[in-house]
Write a protein that holds these residues in place. Structure first.
Motif, PDB file in Angstrom:
ATOM      1  N   VAL A 183      41.152  42.482  36.929  1.00  0.00           N
ATOM      2  CA  VAL A 183      40.138  43.043  37.512  1.00  0.00           C
ATOM      3  C   VAL A 183      39.476  41.941  38.657  1.00  0.00           C
ATOM      4  CG1 VAL A 183      39.389  44.147  35.265  1.00  0.00           C
ATOM      5  CG2 VAL A 183      38.653  41.745  35.814  1.00  0.00           C
ATOM      6  N   LYS A 184      39.041  42.359  39.755  1.00  0.00           N
ATOM      7  CA  LYS A 184      38.537  41.803  40.736  1.00  0.00           C
ATOM      8  C   LYS A 184      37.213  41.179  40.065  1.00  0.00           C
ATOM      9  CE  LYS A 184      37.527  41.623  45.414  1.00  0.00           C
ATOM     10  NZ  LYS A 184      37.791  42.149  46.818  1.00  0.00           N
ATOM     11  N   ALA A 185      36.831  39.945  40.302  1.00  0.00           N
ATOM     12  CA  ALA A 185      35.785  39.393  39.594  1.00  0.00           C
ATOM     13  C   ALA A 185      35.145  38.319  40.193  1.00  0.00           C
ATOM     14  CB  ALA A 185      36.093  38.684  38.488  1.00  0.00           C
ATOM     15  N   ARG A 186      33.829  38.033  40.314  1.00  0.00           N
ATOM     16  CA  ARG A 186      32.987  36.924  41.168  1.00  0.00           C
ATOM     17  C   ARG A 186      32.185  36.115  40.069  1.00  0.00           C
ATOM     18  NH1 ARG A 186      29.669  39.758  45.256  1.00  0.00           N
ATOM     19  NH2 ARG A 186      28.597  40.730  43.603  1.00  0.00           N
ATOM     20  N   VAL A 187      32.559  34.875  40.266  1.00  0.00           N
ATOM     21  CA  VAL A 187      31.956  33.926  39.394  1.00  0.00           C
ATOM     22  C   VAL A 187      31.036  32.917  40.189  1.00  0.00           C
ATOM     23  CG1 VAL A 187      32.657  31.879  37.761  1.00  0.00           C
ATOM     24  CG2 VAL A 187      33.819  33.912  38.053  1.00  0.00           C
ATOM     25  N   THR A 188      30.231  32.344  39.618  1.00  0.00           N
ATOM     26  CA  THR A 188      29.328  31.213  40.191  1.00  0.00           C
ATOM     27  C   THR A 188      29.485  29.859  39.755  1.00  0.00           C
ATOM     28  OG1 THR A 188      27.679  32.809  40.738  1.00  0.00           O
ATOM     29  CG2 THR A 188      26.961  30.598  41.114  1.00  0.00           C
ATOM     30  N   LYS A 189      29.894  29.005  40.471  1.00  0.00           N
ATOM     31  CA  LYS A 189      30.449  27.575  39.916  1.00  0.00           C
ATOM     32  C   LYS A 189      29.745  26.825  41.099  1.00  0.00           C
ATOM     33  CE  LYS A 189      33.734  24.639  38.212  1.00  0.00           C
ATOM     34  NZ  LYS A 189      34.450  24.564  37.224  1.00  0.00           N
ATOM     35  N   ASP A 190      29.124  25.671  40.214  1.00  0.00           N
ATOM     36  CA  ASP A 190      28.145  24.838  41.199  1.00  0.00           C
ATOM     37  C   ASP A 190      27.444  25.263  42.293  1.00  0.00           C
ATOM     38  OD1 ASP A 190      29.414  22.705  39.486  1.00  0.00           O
ATOM     39  OD2 ASP A 190      31.160  22.546  41.004  1.00  0.00           O
ATOM     40  N   GLY A 191      26.628  26.430  42.102  1.00  0.00           N
ATOM     41  CA  GLY A 191      25.974  27.256  42.964  1.00  0.00           C
ATOM     42  C   GLY A 191      26.762  27.865  44.020  1.00  0.00           C
ATOM     43  N   LYS A 192      28.147  28.124  44.118  1.00  0.00           N
ATOM     44  CA  LYS A 192      28.952  28.532  45.169  1.00  0.00           C
ATOM     45  C   LYS A 192      29.687  29.809  44.422  1.00  0.00           C
ATOM     46  CE  LYS A 192      32.959  27.158  47.319  1.00  0.00           C
ATOM     47  NZ  LYS A 192      33.748  26.250  47.987  1.00  0.00           N
ATOM     48  N   PRO A 193      29.497  31.023  45.120  1.00  0.00           N
ATOM     49  CA  PRO A 193      30.148  32.113  44.679  1.00  0.00           C
ATOM     50  C   PRO A 193      31.779  32.316  44.786  1.00  0.00           C
ATOM     51  CG  PRO A 193      29.085  32.881  46.467  1.00  0.00           C
ATOM     52  CD  PRO A 193      28.789  31.512  46.042  1.00  0.00           C
ATOM     53  N   LEU A 194      32.506  32.177  43.582  1.00  0.00           N
ATOM     54  CA  LEU A 194      34.186  32.300  44.042  1.00  0.00           C
ATOM     55  C   LEU A 194      34.410  33.979  43.597  1.00  0.00           C
ATOM     56  CD1 LEU A 194      34.804  29.137  42.094  1.00  0.00           C
ATOM     57  CD2 LEU A 194      34.906  29.421  44.697  1.00  0.00           C
ATOM     58  N   THR A 195      35.310  34.529  44.530  1.00  0.00           N
ATOM     59  CA  THR A 195      35.709  35.703  44.376  1.00  0.00           C
ATOM     60  C   THR A 195      37.133  35.852  44.129  1.00  0.00           C
ATOM     61  OG1 THR A 195      33.908  36.899  45.592  1.00  0.00           O
ATOM     62  CG2 THR A 195      35.667  38.253  44.937  1.00  0.00           C
ATOM     63  N   GLY A 196      37.550  36.468  43.072  1.00  0.00           N
ATOM     64  CA  GLY A 196      39.226  36.452  42.873  1.00  0.00           C
ATOM     65  C   GLY A 196      39.690  37.360  41.569  1.00  0.00           C
ATOM     66  N   PHE A 197      40.608  37.266  40.936  1.00  0.00           N
ATOM     67  CA  PHE A 197      41.117  38.035  39.983  1.00  0.00           C
ATOM     68  C   PHE A 197      41.357  37.409  38.515  1.00  0.00           C
ATOM     69  CE2 PHE A 197      42.749  38.988  44.338  1.00  0.00           C
ATOM     70  CZ  PHE A 197      42.359  40.508  44.369  1.00  0.00           C
ATOM     71  N   MET A 198      41.171  38.183  37.554  1.00  0.00           N
ATOM     72  CA  MET A 198      41.006  37.905  36.229  1.00  0.00           C
ATOM     73  C   MET A 198      41.779  38.959  35.296  1.00  0.00           C
ATOM     74  SD  MET A 198      37.333  36.096  35.605  1.00  0.00           S
ATOM     75  CE  MET A 198      37.541  35.502  34.050  1.00  0.00           C
ATOM     76  N   TYR A 199      42.544  38.355  34.449  1.00  0.00           N
ATOM     77  CA  TYR A 199      43.051  39.262  33.334  1.00  0.00           C
ATOM     78  C   TYR A 199      41.967  40.169  32.669  1.00  0.00           C
ATOM     79  CZ  TYR A 199      47.809  37.228  34.232  1.00  0.00           C
ATOM     80  OH  TYR A 199      49.081  36.888  34.655  1.00  0.00           O
ATOM     81  N   ARG A 200      42.187  41.184  32.533  1.00  0.00           N
ATOM     82  CA  ARG A 200      41.542  42.007  31.594  1.00  0.00           C
ATOM     83  C   ARG A 200      41.275  41.737  30.184  1.00  0.00           C
ATOM     84  NH1 ARG A 200      41.111  48.325  32.562  1.00  0.00           N
ATOM     85  NH2 ARG A 200      41.469  48.462  35.093  1.00  0.00           N
ATOM     86  N   THR A 201      42.174  40.983  29.678  1.00  0.00           N
ATOM     87  CA  THR A 201      41.986  40.431  28.216  1.00  0.00           C
ATOM     88  C   THR A 201      40.879  39.435  27.992  1.00  0.00           C
ATOM     89  OG1 THR A 201      43.834  39.159  28.913  1.00  0.00           O
ATOM     90  CG2 THR A 201      44.562  41.063  27.933  1.00  0.00           C
ATOM     91  N   CYS A 202      40.360  38.885  29.288  1.00  0.00           N
ATOM     92  CA  CYS A 202      39.114  38.244  29.123  1.00  0.00           C
ATOM     93  C   CYS A 202      38.080  38.558  28.599  1.00  0.00           C
ATOM     94  CB  CYS A 202      39.206  37.433  30.413  1.00  0.00           C
ATOM     95  SG  CYS A 202      40.519  36.283  31.162  1.00  0.00           S
ATOM     96  N   PHE A 203      37.867  39.928  28.915  1.00  0.00           N
ATOM     97  CA  PHE A 203      36.711  40.672  28.370  1.00  0.00           C
ATOM     98  C   PHE A 203      36.787  41.642  26.977  1.00  0.00           C
ATOM     99  CE2 PHE A 203      37.167  40.014  33.100  1.00  0.00           C
ATOM    100  CZ  PHE A 203      35.940  39.391  33.340  1.00  0.00           C
ATOM    101  N   PRO A 204      35.731  41.619  26.381  1.00  0.00           N
ATOM    102  CA  PRO A 204      35.914  42.685  25.235  1.00  0.00           C
ATOM    103  C   PRO A 204      36.143  44.100  25.465  1.00  0.00           C
ATOM    104  CG  PRO A 204      33.484  42.123  26.018  1.00  0.00           C
ATOM    105  CD  PRO A 204      34.313  41.211  26.795  1.00  0.00           C
ATOM    106  N   GLN A 205      36.644  44.755  24.738  1.00  0.00           N
ATOM    107  CA  GLN A 205      37.203  46.097  24.960  1.00  0.00           C
ATOM    108  C   GLN A 205      35.643  47.048  24.991  1.00  0.00           C
ATOM    109  OE1 GLN A 205      40.312  47.429  25.398  1.00  0.00           O
ATOM    110  NE2 GLN A 205      41.118  45.437  25.268  1.00  0.00           N
ATOM    111  N   ARG A 206      35.892  48.135  25.877  1.00  0.00           N
ATOM    112  CA  ARG A 206      34.617  49.005  25.933  1.00  0.00           C
ATOM    113  C   ARG A 206      35.158  50.322  25.891  1.00  0.00           C
ATOM    114  NH1 ARG A 206      29.256  46.499  28.866  1.00  0.00           N
ATOM    115  NH2 ARG A 206      29.298  44.504  27.849  1.00  0.00           N
TER     116      ARG A 206
END
Length: 98
Positions: free
Chosen positions: A75-98
């Protein structure tokens, strides 16, 4: 009279087709990121493979904004680290099934 009814029917069909295509385009354009909490510790990559550079590590329970489901694994994801947004890719298995 029959020609006139046929013309009106044809115009109605064309109008409904153009309306349907406009609504599908606008609904896709209005997508906003959806917030999820990770269930395990994961890595935010700059590409869609394990050989890609690691941007950051996302701890379990952290909030991640999922912007798009890219494929079956990432999935394409955005994370905020130290007040700075980072956009990249994460495995789907990091998230709960919906």
């Amino acid at each position: 009279m029959t020609k006139r009814i046929l013309h009106v029917f044809t115009l109605a069909m064309l109008a409904s087709c153009s309306t349907a295509s406009e609504t599908s385009t606008t609904s896709r354009a209005n997508r906003t990121p959806v917030a999820y909490n990770t269930v395990v510790e994961c890595i935010l990559y700059d590409g869609m493979s394990k050989q890609s550079a690691q941007l950051t590590t996302v701890g379990s329970g952290m909030e991640v904004q999922v912007m798009d489901t890219v494929d079956a694994y990432f999935v394409k994801a955005r994370v905020t680290k130290d007040g700075k947004p980072l956009t990249g890719f994460m495995y789907r298995t990091c998230f709960p099934q919906r």
